[in-house]
Write a protein that holds these residues in place. Structure first.
Motif, PDB file in Angstrom:
ATOM      1  N   ASN A  98      52.187  91.074  50.532  1.00 12.70           N
ATOM      2  CA  ASN A  98      50.809  90.664  50.228  1.00 12.70           C
ATOM      3  C   ASN A  98      50.617  90.281  48.768  1.00 12.70           C
ATOM      4  OD1 ASN A  98      50.202  91.125  52.811  1.00 12.70           O
ATOM      5  ND2 ASN A  98      49.378  93.191  52.487  1.00 12.70           N
ATOM      6  N   VAL A  99      51.511  90.798  47.920  1.00 12.24           N
ATOM      7  CA  VAL A  99      51.395  90.513  46.487  1.00 12.24           C
ATOM      8  C   VAL A  99      51.455  89.002  46.246  1.00 12.24           C
ATOM      9  CG1 VAL A  99      52.571  90.826  44.271  1.00 12.24           C
ATOM     10  CG2 VAL A  99      52.402  92.721  45.862  1.00 12.24           C
ATOM     11  N   GLU A 105      50.844  78.139  45.447  1.00  9.35           N
ATOM     12  CA  GLU A 105      50.895  77.021  44.497  1.00  9.35           C
ATOM     13  C   GLU A 105      51.678  77.401  43.235  1.00  9.35           C
ATOM     14  OE1 GLU A 105      47.701  74.080  42.488  1.00  9.35           O
ATOM     15  OE2 GLU A 105      47.229  74.897  44.461  1.00  9.35           O
ATOM     16  N   ILE A 106      51.433  78.628  42.769  1.00 10.60           N
ATOM     17  CA  ILE A 106      52.149  79.082  41.560  1.00 10.60           C
ATOM     18  C   ILE A 106      53.643  79.149  41.862  1.00 10.60           C
ATOM     19  CG2 ILE A 106      52.465  81.007  39.950  1.00 10.60           C
ATOM     20  CD1 ILE A 106      49.563  81.752  40.441  1.00 10.60           C
ATOM     21  N   ILE A 107      53.969  79.702  43.049  1.00  6.90           N
ATOM     22  CA  ILE A 107      55.389  79.846  43.405  1.00  6.90           C
ATOM     23  C   ILE A 107      56.042  78.471  43.503  1.00  6.90           C
ATOM     24  CG2 ILE A 107      56.982  80.651  45.202  1.00  6.90           C
ATOM     25  CD1 ILE A 107      54.833  82.837  45.779  1.00  6.90           C
ATOM     26  N   ASN A 108      55.320  77.526  44.125  1.00  3.55           N
ATOM     27  CA  ASN A 108      55.876  76.171  44.241  1.00  3.55           C
ATOM     28  C   ASN A 108      56.067  75.536  42.865  1.00  3.55           C
ATOM     29  OD1 ASN A 108      56.103  76.239  46.980  1.00  3.55           O
ATOM     30  ND2 ASN A 108      54.144  75.253  47.379  1.00  3.55           N
ATOM     31  N   SER A 109      55.117  75.780  41.958  1.00  2.00           N
ATOM     32  CA  SER A 109      55.263  75.219  40.599  1.00  2.00           C
ATOM     33  C   SER A 109      56.480  75.809  39.911  1.00  2.00           C
ATOM     34  CB  SER A 109      54.044  75.541  39.734  1.00  2.00           C
ATOM     35  OG  SER A 109      52.911  75.043  40.324  1.00  2.00           O
ATOM     36  N   SER A 113      59.671  73.737  38.557  1.00  2.00           N
ATOM     37  CA  SER A 113      60.199  73.818  37.183  1.00  2.00           C
ATOM     38  C   SER A 113      61.680  74.146  37.207  1.00  2.00           C
ATOM     39  CB  SER A 113      59.514  74.932  36.401  1.00  2.00           C
ATOM     40  OG  SER A 113      58.206  74.628  36.215  1.00  2.00           O
ATOM     41  N   HIS A 114      62.047  75.045  38.119  1.00  2.00           N
ATOM     42  CA  HIS A 114      63.448  75.463  38.196  1.00  2.00           C
ATOM     43  C   HIS A 114      64.340  74.279  38.567  1.00  2.00           C
ATOM     44  CE1 HIS A 114      66.797  78.189  38.771  1.00  2.00           C
ATOM     45  NE2 HIS A 114      67.051  77.565  39.899  1.00  2.00           N
ATOM     46  N   PHE A 115      63.910  73.506  39.573  1.00  2.00           N
ATOM     47  CA  PHE A 115      64.731  72.357  39.998  1.00  2.00           C
ATOM     48  C   PHE A 115      64.906  71.377  38.841  1.00  2.00           C
ATOM     49  CE2 PHE A 115      62.827  73.158  44.439  1.00  2.00           C
ATOM     50  CZ  PHE A 115      63.813  74.091  44.710  1.00  2.00           C
ATOM     51  N   ILE A 133      52.956  69.386  44.808  1.00  2.00           N
ATOM     52  CA  ILE A 133      52.905  69.771  43.386  1.00  2.00           C
ATOM     53  C   ILE A 133      53.394  68.578  42.562  1.00  2.00           C
ATOM     54  CG2 ILE A 133      53.865  71.347  41.637  1.00  2.00           C
ATOM     55  CD1 ILE A 133      52.304  72.967  43.557  1.00  2.00           C
ATOM     56  N   PRO A 134      52.571  68.074  41.642  1.00  2.00           N
ATOM     57  CA  PRO A 134      53.030  66.908  40.871  1.00  2.00           C
ATOM     58  C   PRO A 134      54.157  67.273  39.904  1.00  2.00           C
ATOM     59  CG  PRO A 134      50.908  67.682  40.075  1.00  2.00           C
ATOM     60  CD  PRO A 134      51.246  68.534  41.249  1.00  2.00           C
TER      61      PRO A 134
END
Ligand code: ZN
Length: 385
Positions: A98-99, A105-109, A113-115, A133-134
Motif C-alpha cells: 500500500n505504501v 507516476e513517481i515510480i514511472n518517472s 530517469s534510470h533508463f 511520462i514525458p
C-alpha cells in the motif's frame, strides 16, 4: 551457506559426469552406425539382421542417455528445493504494497530517469509512450553526450572526452577536478606505448603547460619516463602502463560529468534497491522482536525503528530533516537552514529560535535537546552540506 556450496559442488560434478557419459554414448552411437554401414556395404544380404541389431543397440544407448539426464534433472530439482528451504524468507511481514499505491507516476518517472542514465534511450522512448511520462530532452541529450564520450573512452579514443573537459575547464577547476590533466596524461602515455618520442614530446609541449601550477610533479615524472620508453614495463614508471588507468578515467569522467550537471554518480533507483535489499534482514529481525516483545507494528511510524548500515556511496546529504521539528529543511534556505550547536548536534534555525524563546531570563541560554550542553544562539553555526 556451506551446505549449499557443497551441494552445488556435487551438482557440478554430476553435471560434468552426465555430460561425459552422454558424449561417450553419442560416440558409441556414431560408431555403431558406421559399423553397420560398413557391414551392409560388405554383404548386403545381411542388411536386415544388421539393422535389427543396430536398432536394438541404439535403443539401449538412447535409454541409457535419457536415464542419465533424468538423474541429473532430479538432482537439479533437489538442489533448487534445498536453496528454497535454506534461503527463502517470508517477506510478508515487511511487504507493504500500500505504501506505493497512488505513486505510480513517481515510480514511472524514476524508472524513466534510470533508463536514460543507463543509456537505454530506445527503451526510454518506448516506456515514455506506454506510461505517458514525458522524456526530458535536456537530460536525454546530456546523457547521450555522456554515453558517446564514454563509448569513445572504451574504444581508447580520448578525443571527445578531451574536447568536453576543455570546454568545462573552469567548472572542473572549481570542483577541484583533475580530469582534464588525467585525460592528457593518458593520451601522452599512448605515445609512449607506441614508442613515438617526437609525438610524445610535442604533445607534452602543447598540452601540459596549463597544468604546470597544479601538476608540476606529475609532469616532471611523465617527462622522465621517456628515458625508459624501450622498457617501460620494467622501469620505475611501469604504473603508467596499468590497464586499470582506462577504467579509472572512465569512472572519473562519469563522476565529474554527473557532478557538473547535478546528477548523482550512481543511479538513484539502483541505490534505492541496494539499500532496500540490505534493509530486509534487519527489518525482518526487528519486526519479529517488536511483535513478540511489545506487540508494536513498526510500520505505524514513518521512521524505521532500526539504523540501517549504509556504504558511504549510499549516503546523500541534499536533504536535512530537523530532528526537533521533524521537518525537511532547505540546506540553502534564507531564513531556515541547518545550524550546528556548540556540542555538534545539528537542528534547524527555526527550532533553535524556538528553544531560545523560552529561556530569555538566561540571556538566550538553552540546553541542547540531545545532550546536556548549554549554549547561546550566537554560538550556533550555519552548516552547509
Ligand atoms: Zn548536543
Amino acid at each position: 551457506m556451506e551446505q549449499i556450496s557443497n551441494e552445488f559442488e556435487k551438482l557440478v560434478k554430476k553435471q560434468k559426469l552426465t555430460c561425459d557419459q552422454t558424449q561417450i554414448n553419442i560416440d558409441k552411437l556414431i560408431n555403431q552406425i558406421n559399423d553397420s554401414i560398413q557391414k551392409i556395404d560388405n554383404d548386403s544380404s545381411q542388411s536386415s539382421t544388421v539393422l535389427t541389431l543396430l536398432s536394438n543397440k541404439l535403443k539401449t544407448l538412447t535409454s541409457q542417455t535419457i536415464d542419465n539426464h533424468k538423474e541429473l534433472y532430479s538432482s537439479i530439482s533437489k538442489y533448487s528445493k534445498s536453496i528454497d528451504r535454506k534461503l527463502k524468507t517470508n517477506l510478508d511481514t515487511i511487504w507493504k504494497p500500500n505504501v506505493l499505491a497512488g505513486k505510480e507516476e513517481i515510480i514511472n518517472s524514476i524508472l524513466m530517469s534510470h533508463f536514460i542514465r543507463e543509456g537505454q534511450f530506445d527503451l526510454a522512448e518506448t516506456f515514455s509512450k506506454e506510461s505517458g511520462i514525458p522524456i526530458s530532452d535536456e537530460k536525454k541529450n546530456q546523457f547521450q553526450d555522456l554515453f558517446n564520450i564514454v563509448e569513445g573512452i572504451k574504444r581508447k579514443d580520448l578525443g571527445p572526452a578531451l574536447k568536453w573537459a576543455s570546454e568545462k575547464r573552469d567548472i572542473l577547476k572549481k570542483n577541484n577536478s583533475n580530469l582534464e590533466f588525467e585525460l592528457h596524461k593518458l593520451q601522452y602515455i599512448q605515445y609512449l606505448i607506441n614508442n613515438d618520442i617526437p609525438s610524445a614530446i610535442q604533445y607534452a609541449k602543447s598540452n601540459f603547460g596549463i597544468f604546470g601550477e597544479t601538476n608540476f610533479k606529475e609532469i616532471k615524472r611523465l617527462a622522465c619516463s621517456i628515458l625508459y620508453i624501450k622498457h617501460l614495463d620494467n622501469s620505475p614508471y611501469s604504473d603508467l602502463l596499468a590497464p586499470s588507468l582506462w577504467d579509472d578515467i572512465e569512472s572519473q569522467f562519469k563522476r565529474d560529468f554527473c557532478s557538473i550537471y547535478g546528477f548523482s554518480s550512481e543511479s538513484p533507483l539502483y541505490t534505492a534497491i541496494m539499500v532496500g535489499a540490505s534493509s530486509i534482514p534487519p527489518l525482518i529481525k526487528i519486526d519479529t522482536i517488536l511483535k513478540v516483545k511489545k506487540n508494536i507494528d513498526w510500520s505505524a511510524n514513518s521512521e524505521l525503528p532500526v539504523e540501517i548500515p549504509l556504504l558511504d556511496s549510499q549516503r546523500y546529504h541534499t536533504v536535512f530533516t530537523c530532528p526537533v521539528s521533524k521537518e525537511q529543511v532547505d540546506c540553502n534556505g534564507k531564513d531556515n537552514y541547518p545550524t550546528m550547536l556548540l556540542c555538534g548536534h545539528i537542528i534547524s534555525k527555526e527550532s533553535l529560535l524556538g528553544l531560545c524563546k523560552g529561556n530569555n531570563i538566561y540571556k538566550h541560554k538553552f540546553k541542547c535537546p540531545y545532550c546536556p550542553t548549554e549554549s547561546i544562539e550566537a554560538q550556533a553555526k550555519r552548516v552547509y552540506f
